[in-house]
Design an enzyme around this catalytic site. Structure first.
Site, PDB file in Angstrom:
ATOM      1  N   TYR A 180       1.125  -1.210  -0.259  1.00 25.51           N
ATOM      2  CA  TYR A 180      -0.395  -0.030  -0.006  1.00 25.51           C
ATOM      3  C   TYR A 180       1.060   1.501   0.597  1.00 25.51           C
ATOM      4  CZ  TYR A 180      -3.564   2.891   2.142  1.00 25.51           C
ATOM      5  OH  TYR A 180      -4.570   4.660   1.952  1.00 25.51           O
ATOM      6  N   LYS A 235       0.746   4.148  -2.525  1.00 28.64           N
ATOM      7  CA  LYS A 235       0.206   5.791  -2.502  1.00 28.64           C
ATOM      8  C   LYS A 235       1.609   6.399  -2.819  1.00 28.64           C
ATOM      9  CE  LYS A 235      -3.958   5.353  -1.505  1.00 28.64           C
ATOM     10  NZ  LYS A 235      -5.015   5.148  -2.155  1.00 28.64           N
TER      11      LYS A 235
END
Length: 311
Positions: free
Chosen positions: A171, A175
């Protein structure tokens, strides 16, 4: 009351629940026509249902607004293309793209599977690129036809993408990639009248309900700092024509606080004027580290802050 997005056509991905739903509702309140995109998957990314997107469309219509539902996969080339075409077919053009869709597959790196890595990178990073790619082609075509384009892209990064987050290597990488993709897109698309910014929100959603379970409305004011609706006003403003002077930026937003994130920048350096001897590098690095500020701690690391928010 002034509605800052009057008549603008907006796509919001992952808009069936959480932060995305609040974006869609706020844009509608600000006068926009909204394409509500959501696959309707479970928290783990499994299954599909058109019900969440249709429910938000009905909410917008109940407000007197205009909205259509779309259940295409934004991480699929053809699906993302159909999403943009739906906006143009329904409302004649596209003005704003809000990339928000995503889910989690949290795991420590030593335990993470290839599938868990690939799925998160696909949904978040590829799921930002593909709608952006097809929307950009639409805006370039309009610009080259002589139209004055005032288009906006708002991407969704995270504190994990800015600082890293223990147990969220996939993640965080996705991101972080979204943050730098935002900067590249801002530079490349400016010639077509497009601004590109990103947000790093913290709010209570299906993805963060455990992290923020203890954060409740303040008894003295009733203000809930983790309400996902707190994020939407910034996004609506970034989607308006008023924000044309802002591009390539990442905004952190939590509760009533908006802050401007500052990323990597050239720091102190030393130039020997010749190739380094390996034995001398250590002393040089020590001097550089003494001159530079300490990096912000990774979320969840010893001495670091708690978990970051997510869409």
């Amino acid at each position: 009351m002034t509605r800052i997005c009057e008549g603008r056509v907006v796509i919001v991905t992952g808009a069936g629940r959480g932060i995305g739903r609040e974006h869609a509702l706020e844009f509608a309140r600000q006068g926009a026509k909204v394409v509500v995109n959501d696959l309707g998957t479970g928290r783990d990314g499994g299954g599909r249902s058109g019900a969440p997107a249709l429910a938000v469309v009905e909410e917008i219509q109940a407000l007197g607004g205009y909205a259509v539902a779309n259940c295409d996969d934004v991480a699929d080339w053809d699906g993302a293309a159909r999403l943009v075409k739906m906006a143009v077919s329904a409302y004649g053009r596209l003005d704003v793209l809000v990339n928000n869709a995503g889910f989690l597959r949290d795991r420590m790196l030593v335990s993470m599977t290839e599938h868990e890595w690939d799925e998160v990178i696909r949904v978040h990073l590829k799921g930002h690129f593909l709608p952006l790619r097809h929307a950009a082609a639409h805006w370039r075509e309009r610009s080259k036809a002589g139209e004055r384009v005032e288009a906006r892209v708002i991407n969704t990064s995270s504190g994990a993408g800015l600082l890293g987050s223990v147990g969220q290597g996939n993640y965080s990488a996705a991101k972080g990639g979204i943050a730098t993709l935002t900067q590249v897109a801002a530079a490349e698309l400016a010639r077509y009248g497009v601004t590109v910014n990103a947000i790093a929100p913290a709010a209570r959603t299906r993805m963060t309900e455990e992290v923020f379970a203890g954060e409740m409305a303040r008894p003295d004011t009733g203000f809930d700092p983790m309400d996902p609706a707190n994020v939407a006003p910034l996004v609506a403003w970034l989607g308006s024509t008023e924000s044309g002077h802002v591009t390539g930026r990442v905004f952190e937003v939590e509760g009533g606080r908006i802050s401007l994130a500052t990323g990597w920048a050239h720091g102190p350096g030393v130039d020997r004027g010749a190739r380094w001897d390996a034995a001398e590098v250590g002393e040089a690095v020590s001097r550089l580290m003494a001159e530079a500020p300490d990096p912000e701690p990774v979320y969840g690391a010893s001495g670091g802050p708690g978990g970051p928010g997510a869409e």
